[in-house]
Design a protein around this motif. Structure first.
Motif, PDB file in Angstrom:
ATOM      1  N   ASN A 127       0.825  -1.121   0.235  1.00 18.70           N
ATOM      2  CA  ASN A 127       0.043  -0.060   0.068  1.00 18.70           C
ATOM      3  C   ASN A 127       0.839   1.044  -0.021  1.00 18.70           C
ATOM      4  O   ASN A 127       0.299   2.313   0.088  1.00 18.70           O
ATOM      5  N   THR A 142      -9.031  -5.654  -2.490  1.00 11.05           N
ATOM      6  CA  THR A 142      -8.899  -5.631  -1.271  1.00 11.05           C
ATOM      7  C   THR A 142     -10.087  -5.225  -0.148  1.00 11.05           C
ATOM      8  O   THR A 142     -10.410  -5.660   0.793  1.00 11.05           O
ATOM      9  N   VAL A 143     -10.743  -4.219  -0.678  1.00 14.32           N
ATOM     10  CA  VAL A 143     -11.785  -3.545  -0.182  1.00 14.32           C
ATOM     11  C   VAL A 143     -13.015  -4.863  -0.130  1.00 14.32           C
ATOM     12  O   VAL A 143     -13.487  -4.780   0.989  1.00 14.32           O
ATOM     13  N   GLU A 168     -12.295  -8.022  -0.073  1.00 15.36           N
ATOM     14  CA  GLU A 168     -12.140  -9.173   0.867  1.00 15.36           C
ATOM     15  C   GLU A 168     -12.280  -8.567   2.177  1.00 15.36           C
ATOM     16  O   GLU A 168     -12.775  -9.471   3.109  1.00 15.36           O
ATOM     17  N   GLN A 169     -11.950  -7.202   2.432  1.00 17.07           N
ATOM     18  CA  GLN A 169     -12.134  -6.776   4.002  1.00 17.07           C
ATOM     19  C   GLN A 169     -13.796  -6.800   4.246  1.00 17.07           C
ATOM     20  O   GLN A 169     -13.918  -7.318   5.197  1.00 17.07           O
ATOM     21  N   GLN A 170     -14.332  -6.402   3.193  1.00 18.80           N
ATOM     22  CA  GLN A 170     -15.972  -6.420   3.425  1.00 18.80           C
ATOM     23  C   GLN A 170     -16.636  -7.704   3.841  1.00 18.80           C
ATOM     24  O   GLN A 170     -17.114  -8.209   4.764  1.00 18.80           O
ATOM     25  N   ASP A 171     -15.788  -8.472   2.995  1.00 22.49           N
ATOM     26  CA  ASP A 171     -16.329 -10.099   3.347  1.00 22.49           C
ATOM     27  C   ASP A 171     -15.974 -10.517   4.341  1.00 22.49           C
ATOM     28  O   ASP A 171     -16.612 -11.502   5.227  1.00 22.49           O
ATOM     29  N   SER A 172     -14.752 -10.526   4.729  1.00 24.02           N
ATOM     30  CA  SER A 172     -14.084 -11.131   6.096  1.00 24.02           C
ATOM     31  C   SER A 172     -14.832 -10.497   7.192  1.00 24.02           C
ATOM     32  O   SER A 172     -14.878 -11.103   8.263  1.00 24.02           O
ATOM     33  N   LYS A 173     -14.980  -9.152   7.116  1.00 23.26           N
ATOM     34  CA  LYS A 173     -15.507  -8.510   8.486  1.00 23.26           C
ATOM     35  C   LYS A 173     -16.952  -8.674   8.626  1.00 23.26           C
ATOM     36  O   LYS A 173     -17.606  -8.481   9.727  1.00 23.26           O
ATOM     37  N   THR A 211     -20.476  -7.197  -0.245  1.00 23.32           N
ATOM     38  CA  THR A 211     -19.256  -6.995  -1.112  1.00 23.32           C
ATOM     39  C   THR A 211     -19.447  -6.361  -2.433  1.00 23.32           C
ATOM     40  O   THR A 211     -18.804  -5.509  -2.815  1.00 23.32           O
ATOM     41  N   ARG A 215     -20.733  -0.374   6.586  1.00 21.04           N
ATOM     42  CA  ARG A 215     -19.321  -0.655   6.299  1.00 21.04           C
ATOM     43  C   ARG A 215     -19.127  -0.634   4.476  1.00 21.04           C
ATOM     44  O   ARG A 215     -17.993  -0.324   4.215  1.00 21.04           O
ATOM     45  N   SER A 217     -16.190   1.641   3.265  1.00 19.74           N
ATOM     46  CA  SER A 217     -14.891   1.062   2.803  1.00 19.74           C
ATOM     47  C   SER A 217     -14.922   1.662   1.105  1.00 19.74           C
ATOM     48  O   SER A 217     -13.710   1.593   0.771  1.00 19.74           O
TER      49      SER A 217
END
Ligand code: ADP
Ligand code: MG
Length: 561
Positions: free
Chosen positions: A4, A82-83, A85-90, A95, A503, A507
């Protein structure tokens, strides 16, 4: 991995004619990805949905699942992923919303840049819009009865809709609510109470929720506990011992320790081994155990001796499962020397069952540490994995709904409402920021627009009708994709946890702001980086994305039996 770190070499004002500015390159890449995602998840998304209920084909258009299968090499595109993925894992859902919104914010930003708005003003406007939206979101919560299972099923259904056909959606929503209700305690949903197991074979509809902790026996050789040894299939009020040690004799060392030159020596070794095995078995029976779980292997002679004494032994129990057993039964994982009647625990029942090709043991009946196990079935690993992912998303959504008691209407209702709110908010702001806030509002409407396109509604008519409804005070007016009309989403049961929406908006705004702000290309280690734009023309609109398996967003698999 994305690096990043952003290098700040050239500034936007120092661009030359032959070299596109960094923001231009970055934004182009972001837009390309957004376009690919829009065309794959978007317009055709909801009607090409689905896992067929006759069990022949699986197609997913779960945003996260698709992105997972894409091999994306462009660094900016990678940031967008990445956004997602973060959305999905959090939060497990939202997504597509996050990615669509991020993509649209980028293309809106490009228009503003072309009109001479400085990136800093755009970033500031987006930031203002995002934080105002975050505050305003609370106003869209609808009050529902969270004790009502039908309502919870609607929330789960909204997560799954668009990915599975109707009966599959119904089935998953039911299983999700059944699971979450079973472990809900004082308004909290503890995922540590859920054990997930994928068992090959069977149909997706054979997936079940069992009360209790399911331990896989496949790793454990069951021949010594076969029916002829007379071990019961079921123990009631069972005493449970947990062993955290290997119950075996290391052969090479054993042999090395004894010089096997005569029959007598061989006999002595046998006696020595038998003594150890017997002392192990005796220690276990002396503890009063009916069932023993061992984290490592148990030599067959020990298992045989135990079976003769009516004790079921299960070897190679996973560490996390042993831990759960300890919590649930109140027994301590100990070495064989430490084992005693003080270290064992109890379970109401221990039940051996066959599920497809797999032998399982279900340990159940704990008040304190209630457990449920979800057994995922499906013809192929892919189906089972997809089922698991989808149910997990439902668990998340239900957990958020139950714990926060905050739900917003879906179907684009909340986005249209927020867009309206932002347009009002924009009028009070400085000129350039105002434009960016309005652009943010437009971008939010990309969600209902995409939903309209996906169901074959005219997107322009749909947006106009939605705006009118919201203007008239119908704050839950969204798109009913079944009847292809504008309807009250609370009445139709299209409901999403507030947190997921929050979220997704945050994001998307974050990533768009970040990309607009950088004044040089986002760099990654390796070959990618500042020359990415050189290839743009060769790659066409999907240049940013290389699919791994040809057609990653709709993977067809036949399910055999
Ligand atoms: P994904 O789960 O594919 O990543 P999102 O969760 O971001 O996508 O978006 C799904 C959208 O579909 C949400 O806006 C949700 O409200 C909407 N939706 C789900 N079910 C329905 C339905 N039955 N009618 C209308 N809209 C729906
Ligand atoms: Mg979703």
């Amino acid at each position: 991995m994305v690096d990043n770190s952003v290098s700040r070499g050239s500034s936007i004002t120092s661009e030359t004619d032959d070299e596109p500015a960094a923001w231009e390159t970055n934004m182009k890449a972001g837009q390309q990805l957004a376009e690919v995602i829009r065309t794959t998840l978007g317009p055709n998304g909801l009607d090409k949905m689905l896992i067929t209920s006759d069990g022949k084909i699986i197609i997913t258009n779960d945003g996260a699942s698709i992105l997972d299968r894409m091999n994306i090499s462009n660094p900016v595109a990678n940031l967008v992923v990445t956004v997602a993925e973060q959305q999905d894992s959090k939060v497990g859902d939202g997504t597509t919303t996050a990615v669509l919104l991020a993509g649209k914010l980028l293309s809106e930003a490009e228009t503003l840049l072309e009109r001479g708005v400085h990136p800093t003003a755009i970033a500031r406007g987006y930031h203002l819009a995002a934080s105002h939206a975050a505050d305003a979101l609370d106003d869209w919560t609808v009050s529902i009865d969270f004790d009502d299972d039908d309502r919870l099923r609607e929330i789960a259904r909204t997560v799954v809709t668009g990915k599975w056909d109707e009966s599959g959606t119904e089935f998953l929503a039911n299983k999700a609510v059944e699971t979450v209700r079973a472990i809900e305690r004082d308004g909290r949903v503890g995922f540590e109470r859920i054990t997930r197991k994928t068992i090959p074979g069977g149909s997706f509809y054979d997936s079940t929720v069992l009360n209790g902790l399911v331990i896989d026996m496949n790793e454990s050789s069951t021949d010594v506990v076969s029916p002829e040894t007379g071990l019961p299939r079921r123990y009631d009020d069972a005493t449970i011992a947990l062993i955290d040690q290997e119950l075996s004799i290391d052969k090479p060392n054993g042999i090395g320790a004894v010089d096997l030159t005569s029959y007598e020596d061989y006999q002595a070794l046998q006696d020595y081994e038998r003594d150890i095995y017997e002392s192990h078995a005796d220690a276990i029976t002396a503890s009063g155990a009916d069932v023993v779980f061992c984290q490592q292997s148990i030599d067959d002679p020990v298992r045989y001796l135990l079976a003769r004494a009516g004790v079921l032994s299960v070897e190679r129990t996973r560490r996390d499962e042993l831990h759960k057993l300890a919590r649930a039964t109140g027994s301590q994982p100990v070495t064989i020397e430490e084992l005693s009647s003080a270290t064992v625990g109890t379970a109401e029942t221990v039940d051996r069952r066959s599920v497809g090709p797999t032998e399982i043991t279900v340990v159940s009946g704990f008040d304190e540490f209630k457990q449920v196990s979800v057994l995922f079935r499906g013809g192929t690993e892919h189906v089972a994995e997809e089922t698991k992912r989808m149910l997990d998303n439902c668990f998340y959504a239900l957990k958020l709904a139950i714990e926060d008691e905050a739900i917003v209407p879906g179907g684009g209702a909340t986005e249209v409402g927020l867009a309206r709110e932002l347009r009002t908010f924009a009028t009070g702001q400085a000129g350039k920021e105002q434009l960016a806030i309005e652009a943010f509002a437009d971008a939010l409407e990309t969600i209902p627009r995409t939903l309209a396109e996906s169901s074959g509604m005219d997107p322009i008519d749909a947006i106009l009708e939605l705006r009118t409804a919201h203007h008239d005070g119908a704050s839950a007016a969204g798109l009913d994709l079944q009847t292809k009309s504008v309807a009250d989403m609370t009445e139709r049961g299209v409901l999403e946890p507030l947190y997921i929406k929050r979220r997704a908006v945050a994001s998307a705004a974050e990533i768009a702001t970040m990309i607009v702000r950088v004044d040089d290309n986002v760099s990654v280690t390796g070959d990618h980086g500042t020359h990415e734009h050189d290839h743009d023309h060769d790659h066409g609109p999907s240049g940013a994305v290389h699919s791994t398996e040809g057609y990653p967003w709709a993977v067809g698999h036949s399910m055999g039996h």
